[in-house]
Design a protein around this motif. Sequence first.
Motif, PDB file in Angstrom:
ATOM      1  N   PRO A  15      38.145  32.134 -15.940  1.00  0.00           N
ATOM      2  CA  PRO A  15      37.417  32.815 -14.865  1.00  0.00           C
ATOM      3  C   PRO A  15      38.033  32.554 -13.487  1.00  0.00           C
ATOM      4  N   GLU A  16      38.582  31.366 -13.294  1.00  0.00           N
ATOM      5  CA  GLU A  16      39.181  31.017 -11.995  1.00  0.00           C
ATOM      6  C   GLU A  16      40.467  31.789 -11.706  1.00  0.00           C
ATOM      7  N   SER A  17      41.225  32.119 -12.749  1.00  0.00           N
ATOM      8  CA  SER A  17      42.508  32.788 -12.526  1.00  0.00           C
ATOM      9  C   SER A  17      42.457  34.292 -12.829  1.00  0.00           C
ATOM     10  N   ALA A  18      41.281  34.810 -13.099  1.00  0.00           N
ATOM     11  CA  ALA A  18      41.140  36.220 -13.466  1.00  0.00           C
ATOM     12  C   ALA A  18      41.298  37.143 -12.254  1.00  0.00           C
ATOM     13  N   SER A  19      41.743  38.357 -12.547  1.00  0.00           N
ATOM     14  CA  SER A  19      41.819  39.389 -11.513  1.00  0.00           C
ATOM     15  C   SER A  19      40.398  39.786 -11.112  1.00  0.00           C
ATOM     16  N   ASP A  20      40.266  40.505 -10.013  1.00  0.00           N
ATOM     17  CA  ASP A  20      38.950  40.963  -9.575  1.00  0.00           C
ATOM     18  C   ASP A  20      38.287  41.839 -10.628  1.00  0.00           C
ATOM     19  N   GLU A  21      39.086  42.668 -11.293  1.00  0.00           N
ATOM     20  CA  GLU A  21      38.561  43.546 -12.345  1.00  0.00           C
ATOM     21  C   GLU A  21      37.962  42.727 -13.489  1.00  0.00           C
ATOM     22  N   VAL A  22      38.681  41.716 -13.930  1.00  0.00           N
ATOM     23  CA  VAL A  22      38.219  40.869 -15.029  1.00  0.00           C
ATOM     24  C   VAL A  22      37.044  40.006 -14.566  1.00  0.00           C
ATOM     25  N   LYS A  23      37.085  39.505 -13.330  1.00  0.00           N
ATOM     26  CA  LYS A  23      35.966  38.706 -12.813  1.00  0.00           C
ATOM     27  C   LYS A  23      34.666  39.494 -12.837  1.00  0.00           C
ATOM     28  N   ALA A  24      34.734  40.782 -12.550  1.00  0.00           N
ATOM     29  CA  ALA A  24      33.530  41.616 -12.570  1.00  0.00           C
ATOM     30  C   ALA A  24      32.954  41.702 -13.990  1.00  0.00           C
ATOM     31  N   ILE A  25      33.816  41.811 -14.971  1.00  0.00           N
ATOM     32  CA  ILE A  25      33.364  41.860 -16.370  1.00  0.00           C
ATOM     33  C   ILE A  25      32.839  40.485 -16.784  1.00  0.00           C
ATOM     34  N   TYR A  26      33.535  39.435 -16.390  1.00  0.00           N
ATOM     35  CA  TYR A  26      33.072  38.079 -16.687  1.00  0.00           C
ATOM     36  C   TYR A  26      31.678  37.841 -16.092  1.00  0.00           C
ATOM     37  N   LYS A  27      31.430  38.394 -14.930  1.00  0.00           N
ATOM     38  CA  LYS A  27      30.123  38.227 -14.285  1.00  0.00           C
ATOM     39  C   LYS A  27      29.024  38.829 -15.168  1.00  0.00           C
ATOM     40  N   GLU A  28      29.276  40.005 -15.734  1.00  0.00           N
ATOM     41  CA  GLU A  28      28.320  40.635 -16.647  1.00  0.00           C
ATOM     42  C   GLU A  28      28.128  39.774 -17.890  1.00  0.00           C
ATOM     43  N   ILE A  29      29.225  39.289 -18.457  1.00  0.00           N
ATOM     44  CA  ILE A  29      29.148  38.449 -19.655  1.00  0.00           C
ATOM     45  C   ILE A  29      28.370  37.177 -19.330  1.00  0.00           C
ATOM     46  N   GLY A  30      28.668  36.580 -18.197  1.00  0.00           N
ATOM     47  CA  GLY A  30      27.994  35.352 -17.788  1.00  0.00           C
ATOM     48  C   GLY A  30      26.492  35.523 -17.622  1.00  0.00           C
ATOM     49  N   ARG A  31      26.073  36.678 -17.128  1.00  0.00           N
ATOM     50  CA  ARG A  31      24.638  36.936 -17.000  1.00  0.00           C
ATOM     51  C   ARG A  31      23.957  36.932 -18.365  1.00  0.00           C
ATOM     52  N   ALA A  32      24.644  37.437 -19.361  1.00  0.00           N
ATOM     53  CA  ALA A  32      24.070  37.524 -20.711  1.00  0.00           C
ATOM     54  C   ALA A  32      24.170  36.218 -21.477  1.00  0.00           C
TER      55      ALA A  32
END
Length: 81
Positions: free
Chosen positions: A9-26
Motif C-alpha cells: 500500500p505504501e508504494s502503490a500508485s494513486d490508482e492502486v491506492k484508490a482500489i486498496y482503500k475500497e478493499i481496506g474498507r471491506a
Amino acid sequence: MQKVSRISPESASDEVKAIYKEIGRATGGWIPDFYQSLAQRPALLEGFWKMQGSLIFKGKVPRHHREMVNVFVSLKNGCEY
C-alpha cells in the motif's frame, strides 16, 4: 517455483491506492497478499475486486457463511491463510 512480487500500500500508485482503500474498507484495513500481487496489473485488480466484492461482501447469504466457504476452499487447496 517463481514468485510474483507484491505492491505494498505504501508504494502503490494513486490508482492502486484508490482500489486498496475500497478493499481496506471491506476488510478492516488489511490488504491481502493476493490483491497486492494483482496490483501489478491495476485493471485486473480492479476487475477482480469488483467481482469478489459482489460475491463476498454483498448478497442475501450472510457474510460469515460466504467467508466460511472461502476458508474451506482455501484449506482444501492448501492455502496458508
